[in-house]
Scaffold this active site. Structure first.
Site, mmCIF file in Angstrom:
data_model
loop_
_atom_site.group_PDB
_atom_site.id
_atom_site.type_symbol
_atom_site.label_atom_id
_atom_site.label_comp_id
_atom_site.label_asym_id
_atom_site.label_seq_id
_atom_site.Cartn_x
_atom_site.Cartn_y
_atom_site.Cartn_z
ATOM 1 N N GLU A 291 32.743 25.046 14.079
ATOM 2 C CA GLU A 291 33.015 25.200 15.512
ATOM 3 C C GLU A 291 31.802 24.810 16.348
ATOM 4 O OE1 GLU A 291 34.177 28.819 18.649
ATOM 5 O OE2 GLU A 291 33.485 29.269 16.619
ATOM 6 N N LYS A 355 41.202 25.043 22.014
ATOM 7 C CA LYS A 355 41.423 26.446 21.659
ATOM 8 C C LYS A 355 42.288 27.146 22.698
ATOM 9 C CE LYS A 355 38.884 30.635 20.286
ATOM 10 N NZ LYS A 355 37.531 31.240 20.143
ATOM 11 N N CYS A 408 37.729 29.801 15.461
ATOM 12 C CA CYS A 408 37.155 31.149 15.476
ATOM 13 C C CYS A 408 38.232 32.191 15.177
ATOM 14 C CB CYS A 408 36.459 31.401 16.812
ATOM 15 S SG CYS A 408 35.472 32.911 16.880
#
Length: 529
Positions: A291, A355, A408
């Site tokens: 990430e 995301k 995440c």
């Protein structure tokens, strides 16, 4: 001390002693989670909660309030011990965020404990004498945990069902009933020893609930044993993965002046020969970086893209996390997404995922503009906070099955991580747990991502800046992995997905069924009383 004597001590406790017992029981319950995984401790701590509700009517306040206070103290101890590592993130930039450390470390557990308080108060509302109260406890606490996982963006971290994540044979149950029904089973099974302290003249023999709980637990283990035996690890032909774990310090991860050092480390690790038969990157078909890999906007740094193009071989595709500037971003209004890029061997960006489920206070602030005006900012220090993507979606990746990226903690939301009707061939979880140092946090994150793979019947490929990076097959076996806090690479083949799990089709129905049956049994007992 006999169990009956211990139960009397808990039931008759009041005031600060009662609060202290609940707090200690909650803190001890955190030992059931990774990395300790001492889940049998719940056979002690959950009965304490049962006895605290038994004694709630003896308090000077009403029974509901007394039960709720006990639930809050238990929850506060549980989340304080289980989530202490959140404080590490506030030490990355001590000058800016250090003063918030005690607020975060105590504030989040204090908020999450409200759900435990709600669960125990609801249990007290329908409480009965006898073993049926175990079902009242399990049903209301499961409902409270479900709410915790969904309200206000949701935070299902360390929901009690994750206690059954180890051993692997027990973890297979999540593919059958899902994490929320597994939470019910965990609460009900581990609370049964409370009945051993009941009056022996009661209708049920006190050992029967415990025996029934052990039988259910044995059945879950049996199911897991059969499932592991019947699903050996298979691999996708022609796919060889290389996962990079750079172990970069957080200061470098977000420091533009460290651009050259960051790129050098990724390039060096990516082209590392990992065995006597290895030809560096020549044998690798899919290279995966974690990430927010770069301290810059990748699409705005042509020299970095040129370095990546020079690195990639004709058959190698790069999947990497990167911060992406919004199309309308300017130097005065620099809005950004936390994204995943798919980059072809010629350096062209073939696909982008933004995301969707952002981290409150990490990637954005509730009431962003108002809090920014008074000088607050989220940990990533992006003015205005990150923008959210429109939806989760699978992506095409050359030379491999469709991939579903999860950035995440998007990997910890059961039932929501994989969109309906878009079943991919594999999951890719890119993350940066370096915020939390060498602590319990990365282990818990890894454990929950692993259970997602089992629940969905999909292989999981995980690239984490500081670890734990791994390739996991669809029943949770670790094919290859790197431990926390080391620099290195993971080379592995891509496991083949298996058939959709029973949980995917019927998991929510199992939850409704166990809650409904429990409430019917408790209601029947109340009518007979």
């Amino acid at each position: 001390m006999t169990i009956t004597r211990l139960a009397h001590v808990v039931i008759l406790a009041s005031g600060w002693r009662r609060a202290f017992i609940a707090f200690v029981a909650g803190a001890a319950s955190a030992l059931a989670m990774a990395p300790i995984n001492a889940w049998p401790v719940l056979f002690v701590t959950f009965p304490v909660l049962i006895w605290l509700v038994d004694g709630s009517a003896a308090g000077r306040w009403s029974g509901l309030v007394t039960a709720a206070l006990a639930g809050w103290c238990f929850g506060f101890g549980y989340f304080l011990a289980g989530l202490y590592w959140i404080g590490y993130a506030f030490l990355v930039d001590v000058k800016t965020f250090g003063w918030l450390l005690p607020v975060a470390v105590a504030g989040l557990p204090a908020y999450l404990a409200l759900y435990t308080a709600l669960g125990l108060a609801a249990a007290r509302l329908i409480w009965v004498r006898g073993p049926e109260r175990v079902l009242a406890f399990a049903a209301t606490m499961t409902a409270a945990e479900w709410l915790r996982g969904h309200l206000l963006s949701g935070f299902p971290w360390n929901t009690f069902g994750y206690a059954f994540a180890e051993p692997l044979v027990l973890a297979q149950s999540v593919s059958l009933v899902g994490i929320w029904t597994l939470t019910f089973f965990c609460l009900a099974i581990c609370a049964t020893p409370a009945v051993l302290a009941d009056d022996k003249a009661d209708t049920w023999h006190p050992y029967r609930p415990l025996f029934l709980g052990v039988v259910v637990l044995a059945a879950l283990v049996g199911y897991g044993t059969i499932r592991l035996w019947s699903h050996p690890t298979g691999y996708v032909s022609g796919v060889k993965l290389r996962i990079i774990q750079p172990n970069l310090p957080q200061d470098d991860k977000f420091n533009y002046s460290a651009k050259a050092q960051v790129m050098d480390r990724y390039l060096r690790l990516s082209d590392r020969a990992t065995g006597p038969q290895s030809n560096g990157l020549r044998d690798v078909t899919h290279l995966i970086w974690p990430e927010a890999a770069f301290p810059f906007f990748l699409s705005r740094e042509p020299d970095a893209l040129a370095q990546i193009t020079a690195l990639l071989k004709p058959s190698t595709v790069l999947v990497t996390g990167a911060v992406r500037a919004a199309s309308n971003a300017s130097t005065t209004d620099l809005r950004a997404y936390n994204s995943v890029y798919v980059i072809d061997p010629d350096g062209s960006i073939r696909g982008i995922y933004d995301k969707v489920h952002l981290v409150p206070f990490g990637e954005y602030l509730p009431f962003q503009r108002l809090l920014e005006r008074i000088g607050l900012m989220q940990l990533t220090k992006v003015i205005g906070g990150f923008l959210s993507g429109d939806r989760r979606r699978a992506m095409d990746v050359a030379g491999a099955p469709k991939m579903l990226p999860l950035i995440c903690y998007e990997a910890i939301f059961p039932g929501a991580a994989v969109p309906r009707g878009e079943r991919p061939g594999w999951l890719v979880n890119v993350t940066n747990d370096g915020w939390f140092g060498i602590s319990s946090g990365p282990y818990q994150h890894f454990q929950q991502a692993r259970l997602l793979a089992i629940a969905e019947g999909l292989p999981l490929v995980r690239a984490a800046n500081t670890g734990i990076s791994a390739v996991i097959d669809p029943v949770g076996r670790i094919v290859n992995a790197l431990p926390l806090g080391v620099e290195g690479v993971v080379d592995a083949r891509l496991p083949v997905a298996i058939e959709p799990t029973i949980n995917m089709a019927y998991g929510s129905y199992f939850l409704i069924l166990v809650l409904a049956v429990s409430l019917i049994v408790v209601g029947w007992r109340r009518l007979r009383a």
